[in-house]
Design a protein around this motif. Sequence first.
Motif, PDB file in Angstrom:
ATOM      1  N   ALA B  22      47.002  81.812 -19.279  1.00  0.00           N
ATOM      2  CA  ALA B  22      47.215  83.169 -19.807  1.00  0.00           C
ATOM      3  C   ALA B  22      47.299  84.182 -18.671  1.00  0.00           C
ATOM      4  O   ALA B  22      48.066  85.138 -18.735  1.00  0.00           O
ATOM      5  CB  ALA B  22      46.100  83.546 -20.769  1.00  0.00           C
ATOM      6  N   ARG B  48      34.547  79.076 -15.962  1.00  0.00           N
ATOM      7  CA  ARG B  48      34.298  80.421 -16.480  1.00  0.00           C
ATOM      8  C   ARG B  48      35.165  80.659 -17.711  1.00  0.00           C
ATOM      9  O   ARG B  48      36.232  80.060 -17.859  1.00  0.00           O
ATOM     10  CB  ARG B  48      34.609  81.474 -15.423  1.00  0.00           C
ATOM     11  CG  ARG B  48      36.067  81.476 -15.089  1.00  0.00           C
ATOM     12  CD  ARG B  48      36.442  82.439 -13.981  1.00  0.00           C
ATOM     13  NE  ARG B  48      37.835  82.213 -13.663  1.00  0.00           N
ATOM     14  CZ  ARG B  48      38.793  83.142 -13.639  1.00  0.00           C
ATOM     15  NH1 ARG B  48      38.519  84.393 -13.864  1.00  0.00           N
ATOM     16  NH2 ARG B  48      40.035  82.834 -13.361  1.00  0.00           N
ATOM     17  N   PHE B  49      34.745  81.582 -18.542  1.00  0.00           N
ATOM     18  CA  PHE B  49      35.497  81.956 -19.731  1.00  0.00           C
ATOM     19  C   PHE B  49      36.599  82.910 -19.289  1.00  0.00           C
ATOM     20  O   PHE B  49      36.330  84.001 -18.793  1.00  0.00           O
ATOM     21  CB  PHE B  49      34.559  82.631 -20.724  1.00  0.00           C
ATOM     22  CG  PHE B  49      35.155  82.918 -22.074  1.00  0.00           C
ATOM     23  CD1 PHE B  49      34.910  82.079 -23.147  1.00  0.00           C
ATOM     24  CD2 PHE B  49      35.944  84.037 -22.276  1.00  0.00           C
ATOM     25  CE1 PHE B  49      35.444  82.351 -24.401  1.00  0.00           C
ATOM     26  CE2 PHE B  49      36.490  84.320 -23.524  1.00  0.00           C
ATOM     27  CZ  PHE B  49      36.240  83.474 -24.587  1.00  0.00           C
ATOM     28  N   ARG B  51      40.810  84.634 -19.748  1.00  0.00           N
ATOM     29  CA  ARG B  51      41.672  85.193 -20.786  1.00  0.00           C
ATOM     30  C   ARG B  51      42.343  84.058 -21.575  1.00  0.00           C
ATOM     31  O   ARG B  51      42.663  84.217 -22.740  1.00  0.00           O
ATOM     32  CB  ARG B  51      42.720  86.131 -20.161  1.00  0.00           C
ATOM     33  CG  ARG B  51      42.120  87.486 -19.815  1.00  0.00           C
ATOM     34  CD  ARG B  51      43.159  88.425 -19.210  1.00  0.00           C
ATOM     35  NE  ARG B  51      43.028  88.507 -17.762  1.00  0.00           N
ATOM     36  CZ  ARG B  51      43.710  89.347 -16.985  1.00  0.00           C
ATOM     37  NH1 ARG B  51      44.586  90.183 -17.514  1.00  0.00           N
ATOM     38  NH2 ARG B  51      43.521  89.369 -15.691  1.00  0.00           N
ATOM     39  N   SER B  54      39.910  83.003 -24.131  1.00  0.00           N
ATOM     40  CA  SER B  54      39.786  83.972 -25.226  1.00  0.00           C
ATOM     41  C   SER B  54      40.761  83.662 -26.360  1.00  0.00           C
ATOM     42  O   SER B  54      40.566  84.115 -27.480  1.00  0.00           O
ATOM     43  CB  SER B  54      40.036  85.398 -24.706  1.00  0.00           C
ATOM     44  OG  SER B  54      41.421  85.649 -24.568  1.00  0.00           O
ATOM     45  N   LYS B  55      41.800  82.913 -26.066  1.00  0.00           N
ATOM     46  CA  LYS B  55      42.792  82.582 -27.099  1.00  0.00           C
ATOM     47  C   LYS B  55      42.523  81.201 -27.709  1.00  0.00           C
ATOM     48  O   LYS B  55      43.220  80.796 -28.641  1.00  0.00           O
ATOM     49  CB  LYS B  55      44.201  82.579 -26.496  1.00  0.00           C
ATOM     50  CG  LYS B  55      44.668  83.897 -25.945  1.00  0.00           C
ATOM     51  CD  LYS B  55      44.866  84.964 -27.002  1.00  0.00           C
ATOM     52  CE  LYS B  55      43.824  86.030 -26.870  1.00  0.00           C
ATOM     53  NZ  LYS B  55      43.881  87.092 -27.862  1.00  0.00           N
ATOM     54  N   PHE B  58      38.678  76.393 -29.152  1.00  0.00           N
ATOM     55  CA  PHE B  58      37.380  75.926 -28.655  1.00  0.00           C
ATOM     56  C   PHE B  58      37.352  76.017 -27.142  1.00  0.00           C
ATOM     57  O   PHE B  58      38.306  75.656 -26.464  1.00  0.00           O
ATOM     58  CB  PHE B  58      37.133  74.477 -29.092  1.00  0.00           C
ATOM     59  CG  PHE B  58      35.754  73.990 -28.734  1.00  0.00           C
ATOM     60  CD1 PHE B  58      34.647  74.385 -29.484  1.00  0.00           C
ATOM     61  CD2 PHE B  58      35.552  73.166 -27.624  1.00  0.00           C
ATOM     62  CE1 PHE B  58      33.361  73.959 -29.147  1.00  0.00           C
ATOM     63  CE2 PHE B  58      34.268  72.748 -27.277  1.00  0.00           C
ATOM     64  CZ  PHE B  58      33.184  73.149 -28.045  1.00  0.00           C
ATOM     65  N   TYR B  59      36.240  76.520 -26.643  1.00  0.00           N
ATOM     66  CA  TYR B  59      36.057  76.646 -25.188  1.00  0.00           C
ATOM     67  C   TYR B  59      34.757  75.975 -24.783  1.00  0.00           C
ATOM     68  O   TYR B  59      33.745  76.084 -25.492  1.00  0.00           O
ATOM     69  CB  TYR B  59      35.998  78.116 -24.771  1.00  0.00           C
ATOM     70  CG  TYR B  59      35.368  78.318 -23.403  1.00  0.00           C
ATOM     71  CD1 TYR B  59      36.108  78.061 -22.251  1.00  0.00           C
ATOM     72  CD2 TYR B  59      34.042  78.713 -23.257  1.00  0.00           C
ATOM     73  CE1 TYR B  59      35.535  78.199 -20.989  1.00  0.00           C
ATOM     74  CE2 TYR B  59      33.466  78.855 -21.997  1.00  0.00           C
ATOM     75  CZ  TYR B  59      34.210  78.596 -20.857  1.00  0.00           C
ATOM     76  OH  TYR B  59      33.645  78.725 -19.621  1.00  0.00           O
ATOM     77  N   GLU B 712      32.783  87.511  -9.616  1.00  0.00           N
ATOM     78  CA  GLU B 712      32.253  87.410 -10.981  1.00  0.00           C
ATOM     79  C   GLU B 712      31.030  86.507 -10.998  1.00  0.00           C
ATOM     80  O   GLU B 712      31.014  85.465 -10.325  1.00  0.00           O
ATOM     81  CB  GLU B 712      33.320  86.852 -11.927  1.00  0.00           C
ATOM     82  CG  GLU B 712      34.496  87.786 -12.090  1.00  0.00           C
ATOM     83  CD  GLU B 712      35.522  87.284 -13.112  1.00  0.00           C
ATOM     84  OE1 GLU B 712      35.567  87.838 -14.215  1.00  0.00           O
ATOM     85  OE2 GLU B 712      36.252  86.341 -12.789  1.00  0.00           O
ATOM     86  N   THR B 745      28.946  89.327 -15.872  1.00  0.00           N
ATOM     87  CA  THR B 745      29.616  89.063 -17.140  1.00  0.00           C
ATOM     88  C   THR B 745      29.001  87.903 -17.918  1.00  0.00           C
ATOM     89  O   THR B 745      28.493  86.943 -17.319  1.00  0.00           O
ATOM     90  CB  THR B 745      31.121  88.803 -16.890  1.00  0.00           C
ATOM     91  OG1 THR B 745      31.716  88.329 -18.096  1.00  0.00           O
ATOM     92  CG2 THR B 745      31.356  87.787 -15.791  1.00  0.00           C
ATOM     93  N   ILE B 746      29.122  88.008 -19.247  1.00  0.00           N
ATOM     94  CA  ILE B 746      28.692  86.894 -20.112  1.00  0.00           C
ATOM     95  C   ILE B 746      29.680  85.737 -20.037  1.00  0.00           C
ATOM     96  O   ILE B 746      29.421  84.665 -20.580  1.00  0.00           O
ATOM     97  CB  ILE B 746      28.578  87.349 -21.594  1.00  0.00           C
ATOM     98  CG1 ILE B 746      29.889  88.012 -22.061  1.00  0.00           C
ATOM     99  CG2 ILE B 746      27.393  88.280 -21.777  1.00  0.00           C
ATOM    100  CD1 ILE B 746      29.929  88.362 -23.532  1.00  0.00           C
ATOM    101  N   ARG B 747      30.795  85.958 -19.359  1.00  0.00           N
ATOM    102  CA  ARG B 747      31.799  84.895 -19.265  1.00  0.00           C
ATOM    103  C   ARG B 747      31.419  83.825 -18.238  1.00  0.00           C
ATOM    104  O   ARG B 747      32.055  82.781 -18.155  1.00  0.00           O
ATOM    105  CB  ARG B 747      33.171  85.502 -18.953  1.00  0.00           C
ATOM    106  CG  ARG B 747      33.663  86.422 -20.059  1.00  0.00           C
ATOM    107  CD  ARG B 747      35.002  87.060 -19.759  1.00  0.00           C
ATOM    108  NE  ARG B 747      34.936  87.999 -18.650  1.00  0.00           N
ATOM    109  CZ  ARG B 747      35.298  87.733 -17.407  1.00  0.00           C
ATOM    110  NH1 ARG B 747      35.777  86.559 -17.108  1.00  0.00           N
ATOM    111  NH2 ARG B 747      35.195  88.637 -16.466  1.00  0.00           N
TER     112      ARG B 747
END
Lengths: 248, 806
Positions: B22, B48-49, B51, B54-55, B58-59, B712, B745-747
């Motif tokens: 992405a 890491r989480f 973009r 985010s789509k 499942f991550y 990050e 970040t929470i990511r």
Amino acid sequence: MADKSFFIDTTKCTACRGCQVACKQWNKLPATKTFNWGSYQNPADLSFSTFKLVRFREVIREGKVKWYFFPDQCRHCLEPPCKDTADGYVEGAVIQDDATGAVIYTGKTRMLSSSAFQEVRESCPYNIPRQDPATGLVAKCTMCFDRISNGMEPACVKACPTGTMNFGNRADMLDMAKERVAALQKKGFKKAQLLDADSIRTVFLVVDDPMLYCKFAVAQNDVGISRKLALRKLMKPATGLITSVAKL
Amino acid sequence: MTNHWIDIGNSDCILIMGSNAAENHPISMKWVGKAMDNGATLLSVDPRFTRTSSKADFYTALRSGTDIAFLGGMINYIISNNLSHKEYLAYYTNASFILGKKYGFKDGLFSGYNNKTKSYDKSYWAFEKDKEGIPKRDHSLKNSRCVFQQLKKHFSRYDLKKVSAITGTPTADLEKVYKTYTASGEKGKAATIMYAMGWTQHTVGVQNIRAMAMIQLLLGNMGVAGGGVNALRGESNVQGSTDHCLLWHIWPGYLKTARASNVSLTAYNQKWTPTTNDPLSANWWGNYPKYSVSFLKSMFGENATPSNGFGYDWMPKVDDGKAYSWLDLFDAMYRGEFTGFFAWGQNPACSGANANKNREAFSRLDWMVNVNLFDNETGSFWKGPGMDPKKIKTEVFFLPCAASVEKEGSITNSGRWSQWRYKAADPPGDALPDGDIMIELMNKIRKLYQVEGGAFPEPILNLKWDYTTNGKYDSHKVAKEINGYFLADVTVKGKMYKAGTLVPSFAFLQADGTTSSGNWLYCQSYTEKGNMAARRSTQDKSGIGLYSEWSWCWPVNRRIIYNRASVDRYGKPWDKEHPVISWTGKGWSGDVPDGGWPPMLTADGKLNPKTKYPFIMKPSGHAHVFGPGRADGPFPEHYEPLECPIDKNLMSGQFINPTIKEFGTAADTRATCDPRYPIVASTYRVTDHWQTGVMTRWQPWLLETQPQLFCEMSHELAKLKGIKNGGKVIVESARGKVEAVAIVTIRFKPFMIAGTTIHQVGLPWCFGWVTPKDGGDSANLLTPSIGDPNTKIPETKAFMVNVRKA
């Protein structure tokens, strides 16, 4: 030209910011000096030189990280309260195109006093208008009026790679939007919804509480419900409600 | 990509792992979205989480550098739960091949390992052959020494608990990914992988890809629509530049660079032309001499004759056993082994791993030519941080060049589509297209050799050098040369082709000097019918988005390679909704097939003697579940990165990849399990900047969106270190340090690795000190110059750092 609308499907947005940069390019808007403030979102807010801004919000929902993107811009209200407010001061500062419904700020916004501008801004349920401190001009998304009047899509829509940004006849956009909501609900997104679709021409689709995307994702004051009400508010602009919302 | 961008839309399940599509390949998400609209599932696996995550449906996260453990667990899951595509596996892959007695694996090492040379004797990994010299097979896959049984044994060690302990991924998440992805083992279902540098830039980079390729073979996902192994290339034309031999070890079209031991053209061709005794194997590389000779004819034209080996002696040779990769070249530069350097369209002061070493290496040169659009950290290294211009002897020349839109030519995208582009504007000032710079440079060099002579002038003076029109570089002439010409009247299959005409496809190339081709793989791209890359038909007759008349793709416009594995042995598509090719009884319909031979079985179920196995580029005709050609083993095995946070490899006694070779200079420091550098780090890119940012950091709108180097990290790590979101931090490794803005970040989340909490951080590598002044410097100041043993791609995705408040 028929009544126009945007449909912004945030479920497809990857926050690439093609729309944000394309907006600057087409409208010849300068870059502002920014710093990394602990976020990907930059500039931090809309400004006189930033009509389109992708907002980034990260939240934890049911133990899972969610990163929501909200390509913010003027909603081009069917009955724009900013126009009602501005009309009370400078006729023609804000106009609305009959054919498309585009709400357009003209050079006459320069004649709005600082306090009149504040009223215009506060009357906007989505906190969109911004003033250039140097010239006094007020600006925001133009619906790329120069492009759409010549059969082109708005720059942000043209640049979007994922199908997030859509533009067309209002009826078609609403059909597309409702179909997408139905599909998402079927897929399990119970909160899939359109935001204020009946009163604005920039219709966002979200799948969670709108406030998680942006403070002004849905109308944040009661101005804009009707023209009459807006006019009444005009007479008495500094209500407690508006003041408190503006401080949010 | 074995498939192509549009084809992602045909997939039932998309795994994005080792890439962040992405953010780095934004347009790809159009097709991912299309697949999802049709019901596909998107899985995102990343430390890491992103973009991309985010789509995703499942991550889940894994610790950087543990992908083989993660994928090994998936292989184990497929075999344990009997989820493979059996017919495909048994007949189209080498899973049925019987291994020789010398093959073995013990405690992290395969048989044949030499501790002194840190390399394997690959003869230990040979197959058992019958008296005809054909590998023995057991299609029931039950023989204990067949590849499948050895695979089962090897990966049975990758159980959920162990994989979780290594990767830090919860077992429930592992199972969720495995279950979802492997559902594509069902006939007619397809799953695809989108990967990029997140997989390649490791000391086990090649084996990361191998592990996934094996999964795709186990599930029958190669050759089918919506499947394949899909490398997302990091630049618009990386595929093209690789095809045309940007890398040291290949000539155009993946021919081999000549070794010193290949003493003649005959010896060279003999060495690199594979053979097979199996009449059912097409062994396409058996055509090697046709391609190598046609290439030499293209290089030296009329000067290449049979009596001089078509000019083979004029081609440069590399020493046997010596590598000349990026890392090796910069190591040699650092040690003063050469004195001149062209930095052409690149910025190694920021892009290369261990950037301090590269910057120091520049100072040991006599001269550097920097060809670029803008000033950059490479050309201006002598006035960079820590440099004293008075002490640097290197003379730097800057040649401004045209941008991509200021010249005409082709680019080849990740999906192997060669697309012609037109010039949109003239380059500014004295800037020239790269082609013109090369023409001027070479004209001058040739003149100097003509006038003054010199050592070994033949390669320079005998070069075919006629690519100009009115004195200017002509991209059409080059494109035609790449395609190739008939150089004499040639009769092929009863039809005569006139000398001077363009060759219709590589099937017509000859080994006798009667054809030329600058790159056999591109033969058919520019024919008597015109410039195929310039085609722009938006018709899609295939119904699966092949768009066969839009541009042109190699090989021979085949849009999905290995497509003869997309059908069963009767030639019927596994997936009836998305047929790539189909046997009509007389021929193939659909995409250009991997050879026109009939299917393996006749209508009455008998072996068709006219058939060929579907994987025609392999001498055996079968895809490699067992890959005996790799430097570090025929099966992937988990090893820890060169720098890692734990003091042992939970899989075996072999800590790191046993075949990697470390450089020995003072700049090649490393710190593994070192309390000074306790945090795992990874580098990556952002959407807004291109590579090191040489083009984008001068662009105010892009700088506005991503203005400064950031680091990050999780809230947990930030709390531990007293770091606030938006505050300045110092990130340092054993090799260098950078200042960055903290994004808390929470990511990012800490990992639980073998019972210990391990933190990970990440930084983009798109910034540099030249501009903007407050943007920070390159994250590659931190990364190690250690490479994968097969490719020498540096391990910039997993290394150790410390982070502290600035």
